[in-house]
Design a protein around this motif. Structure first.
Motif, short mmCIF file in Angstrom:
data_model
loop_
_atom_site.label_atom_id
_atom_site.label_comp_id
_atom_site.label_asym_id
_atom_site.label_seq_id
_atom_site.Cartn_x
_atom_site.Cartn_y
_atom_site.Cartn_z
N ALA A 118 16.97 7.82 1.58
CA ALA A 118 16.67 7.91 0.15
C ALA A 118 16.65 9.36 -0.31
N VAL A 119 16.08 10.25 0.50
CA VAL A 119 16.05 11.67 0.15
C VAL A 119 17.47 12.25 0.14
N ARG A 147 7.53 5.44 -1.56
CA ARG A 147 7.79 6.67 -2.29
C ARG A 147 7.51 7.87 -1.41
N VAL A 148 8.08 9.01 -1.77
CA VAL A 148 7.83 10.26 -1.07
C VAL A 148 7.92 11.40 -2.08
N LYS A 149 6.95 12.31 -2.01
CA LYS A 149 6.99 13.50 -2.85
C LYS A 149 7.71 14.59 -2.06
N VAL A 150 8.88 14.94 -2.52
CA VAL A 150 9.72 15.92 -1.82
C VAL A 150 9.26 17.34 -2.13
N SER A 151 8.85 17.56 -3.36
CA SER A 151 8.48 18.91 -3.78
C SER A 151 7.45 18.84 -4.90
N GLU A 152 6.52 19.78 -4.87
CA GLU A 152 5.53 19.87 -5.95
C GLU A 152 6.03 20.79 -7.06
N LYS A 153 6.72 21.86 -6.66
CA LYS A 153 7.24 22.81 -7.64
C LYS A 153 8.59 23.33 -7.16
N PRO A 154 9.68 22.89 -7.79
CA PRO A 154 9.75 21.95 -8.90
C PRO A 154 9.39 20.54 -8.47
N TYR A 155 8.79 19.78 -9.38
CA TYR A 155 8.29 18.45 -9.04
C TYR A 155 9.44 17.50 -8.76
N LEU A 156 9.33 16.77 -7.65
CA LEU A 156 10.36 15.80 -7.30
C LEU A 156 9.75 14.66 -6.49
N LEU A 157 9.73 13.48 -7.08
CA LEU A 157 9.19 12.27 -6.44
C LEU A 157 10.29 11.22 -6.38
N ILE A 158 10.41 10.57 -5.23
CA ILE A 158 11.48 9.58 -5.03
C ILE A 158 10.88 8.24 -4.61
N GLN A 159 11.34 7.17 -5.21
CA GLN A 159 11.07 5.80 -4.77
C GLN A 159 12.39 5.15 -4.40
N ASN A 180 23.40 -5.42 -1.41
CA ASN A 180 24.65 -4.73 -1.70
C ASN A 180 24.47 -3.34 -2.29
N TYR A 181 23.24 -2.91 -2.47
CA TYR A 181 23.06 -1.60 -3.08
C TYR A 181 21.69 -1.02 -2.73
N LEU A 182 21.54 0.27 -3.01
CA LEU A 182 20.28 0.98 -2.85
C LEU A 182 19.83 1.44 -4.22
N LEU A 183 18.61 1.07 -4.60
CA LEU A 183 18.06 1.45 -5.89
C LEU A 183 17.08 2.60 -5.70
N LEU A 184 17.28 3.68 -6.45
CA LEU A 184 16.44 4.87 -6.35
C LEU A 184 15.77 5.14 -7.69
N GLY A 185 14.49 5.49 -7.63
CA GLY A 185 13.77 6.01 -8.79
C GLY A 185 13.49 7.48 -8.54
N VAL A 186 13.96 8.35 -9.41
CA VAL A 186 13.84 9.80 -9.19
C VAL A 186 13.09 10.41 -10.37
N GLN A 187 11.96 11.04 -10.07
CA GLN A 187 11.17 11.73 -11.09
C GLN A 187 11.22 13.23 -10.85
N THR A 188 11.81 13.97 -11.79
CA THR A 188 11.85 15.42 -11.71
C THR A 188 10.88 16.01 -12.73
N THR A 189 10.86 17.31 -12.84
CA THR A 189 9.96 17.97 -13.78
C THR A 189 10.21 17.51 -15.21
N CYS A 190 11.49 17.24 -15.52
CA CYS A 190 11.83 16.94 -16.91
C CYS A 190 12.27 15.51 -17.17
N CYS A 191 12.75 14.79 -16.15
CA CYS A 191 13.40 13.51 -16.41
C CYS A 191 13.06 12.46 -15.37
N ARG A 192 13.29 11.20 -15.77
CA ARG A 192 13.21 10.07 -14.85
C ARG A 192 14.60 9.45 -14.74
N TYR A 193 15.06 9.21 -13.51
CA TYR A 193 16.36 8.60 -13.29
C TYR A 193 16.19 7.31 -12.52
#
Length: 533
Positions: A195-196, A430-442, A448-461
């Motif tokens: 996922a990372v 979930r895993v918090k990859v970085s605090e600064k810059p903020y990056l959280l991954i689920q 048939n696929y891998l679903l990722l939730g990505v939270q950065t300092t400014c956006c959610r993907y």
């Protein structure tokens, strides 16, 4: 490994399928992708498929170390994998990735897939450790290569035990259920790493290079592989390129660069931020360190040489950039290698050498080779005129050609282009990859696929990766792929491209889609995403 033998180790007299066999070609295709992500300084092992023949031992898959390392798979097992339908390629990848893990992790004992005759010279504890490591690395690198190895492992194990009439408890090995449990645990651990890694790829594709670098740095201590090191180098190099473009007019496109049009876009913006010389030098230094480590792991890894040459050229040392590419065997020179050497030759005031390299890059269809050659010819013209106007005109013509080639979008999407329409549940790992810059991954894998939730300092993907597919003659149940030609008709020319392991990634920013194009022009995988503040 998966070696089922009853009696002495087979002497190697069994007949192998020819390399022209459709079964061998498909297996080789899977094997090639796996060895690419596994590869280090160890030589690539040979691959054989043992043909059906009465009287031979029941070999499933096995790794034989030595001066000629060899991985063998039986034709009967290949046919067994086909019974899993759309998961047939994934099943092949399970077997091959496990054996490759033994090879690249230097488990230099005669290995089976953990089902076979125990060695009198190897303790049960060591066998379990080796097999556990092979499970983990096999699962991780199999997933990185685009296969659903973790999900399919229990299915193929059940089929193998049933087909070969194996007892649940084999001497010297864990029971079948223990084996599944061990693999399940390793799959969970590998799932986080996958996922990372996939998030790092995605953030790189959309040019969030600082966040992408955070992902690869997170993985580095656990997996200091050539690919992760090179990706980290590229992410640092991209950040340096952004600074470089702030002080330089539009010019040659470096082969590491994703978006050639980013320079043109910047023309219409407000004045760029001041050039930060100290940060620029720091980023180049970090990029160089990681690229050199990548090259140390595998001295034949061409992308590391291209990145190193780009780093030297951006740093002003054109002779060093040329020298790095000249270290490569001429047979290994890719289009991108010719491109960066051509740029360095031009900046080193060697125009004829530059012309030859730019022309060779174009012949090999290198990234932005047409533009670089046209720009070179423009710079060499006695009456150059306004360079900025020429660059704008060049890209304007490219956009016009793309719009003319683009057909009306069909209602049926191409494979890998399905829209993201679901969200991740709160209980998703979930895993918090970085605090600064903020990056959280689920993440949440599906069939048939891998679903990722990505939270950065400014956006959610929300990102949806589809698994790879392969096609070939007589490749029943091994997938069918759309073509790059169909992709252009549906979406037009991509906004930019990125060199992949065995092809290219095509990025469509407006449609929020990315496709991987295989060496034969096949669309072998894709991702789609949504973004919110």
């Amino acid at each position: 490994m998966l070696l089922l033998f009853f009696g002495p180790v087979w002497s190697g007299q069994a007949q192998n399928l020819p390399e022209t066999s459709p079964k061998y070609k498909i297996t080789r295709q899977v094997f090639t992708r796996l060895t690419y992500v596994f590869a280090n300084s160890r030589p690539q092992p040979h691959l054989e498929i043992m043909a059906r023949k009465s009287g031979t031992p029941n070999i499933i898959a096995q790794y034989q170390p030595g001066s000629r390392p060899l991985i063998q798979l039986s034709e009967e097992v290949y046919d067994l994998c086909r019974k899993l339908g759309k998961d047939s390629v994934n099943a092949l990848a399970v077997l091959l990735s496990h054996e490759l893990a033994h090879h690249y992790e230097k488990h230099d004992w005669y290995y089976t897939f953990g089902i076979g005759k125990a060695s009198v010279e190897t303790s049960k504890k060591d066998i379990e450790r080796f097999e556990s490591e092979a499970d983990f690395y096999g699962c991780f690198y199999g997933e990185i290569a685009g296969f659903s190895t973790g999900r399919v492992f229990p299915k193929i194990i059940d089929l193998l035990y049933q087909r070969f009439g194996l007892a649940d408890q084999l001497q010297g090995y864990p029971t079948k259920e223990e084996r599944k449990a061990i693999y399940s645990k390793k799959q969970t651990e590998a799932g986080e790493m996958v996922a990372v890694f996939k998030t790092g790829q995605f953030l790189y594709f959309i040019q969030e290079f600082e966040d992408a670098a955070s992902c690869f740095e997170y993985l580095l201590n656990r997996f200091p592989s050539r690919e992760i090191l090179n990706n980290l180098s590229a992410a640092k190099l991209q950040q340096a390129l952004a600074l470089y473009q702030a002080k330089e007019p539009p010019g040659f496109v470096y082969p590491v660069e994703l978006d050639a049009k980013s320079r043109l876009t910047a023309i219409h913006r407000a004045a760029p931020a001041p050039f930060k010389a100290t940060l620029f030098r720091q980023l180049l230094s970090e990029a160089r360190r990681y690229a050199e480590k990548s090259r140390e792991i595998d001295p034949a890894y061409v992308p590391a040489y291209i990145n190193l040459a780009s780093i030297h050229s951006l740093g002003g040392n054109q002779a060093a950039a040329i020298g790095v590419i000249n270290e490569l065997n001429s047979a290994k020179l890719t289009g991108n290698a010719y491109t960066i050497r051509g740029i360095a030759h031009y900046k080193n005031k060697q125009p004829e050498n530059a012309r030859q390299d730019f022309e060779l890059a174009k012949q090999q269809h290198a990234y932005m080779a047409h533009y670089n050659l046209d720009l070179f010819n423009k710079l060499e013209a006695s009456v150059m005129g306004n360079l900025l106007d020429w660059v704008e005109s060049w890209f304007a013509q490219e956009e016009l050609t793309a719009s003319q080639n683009k057909a009306k979008v069909n209602k049926t999407e191409l494979k890998g282009a399905e829209k993201v329409s679901a969200s991740l549940p709160d209980k998703a790992p979930r895993v918090k990859v970085s605090e600064k810059p903020y990056l959280l991954i689920q993440w949440q894998p599906d069939n048939n696929y891998l679903l990722l939730g990505v939270q950065t300092t400014c956006c959610r993907y929300l990102v949806r990766y589809t698994q790879k597919e392969y096609a070939g003659k007589n490749s029943k149940n091994f997938g069918q792929s759309s073509t790059s030609t169909a992709l252009v008709k549906q979406y037009g020319t991509p906004a930019y491209t990125y060199s992949a392991a065995l092809g290219e990634y095509w990025i469509y920013r407006n449609q929020k889609r990315v496709f991987e194009i295989g060496p034969n022009g096949q669309v072998v995988s894709g991702l789609s995403y949504t973004v919110s503040d």
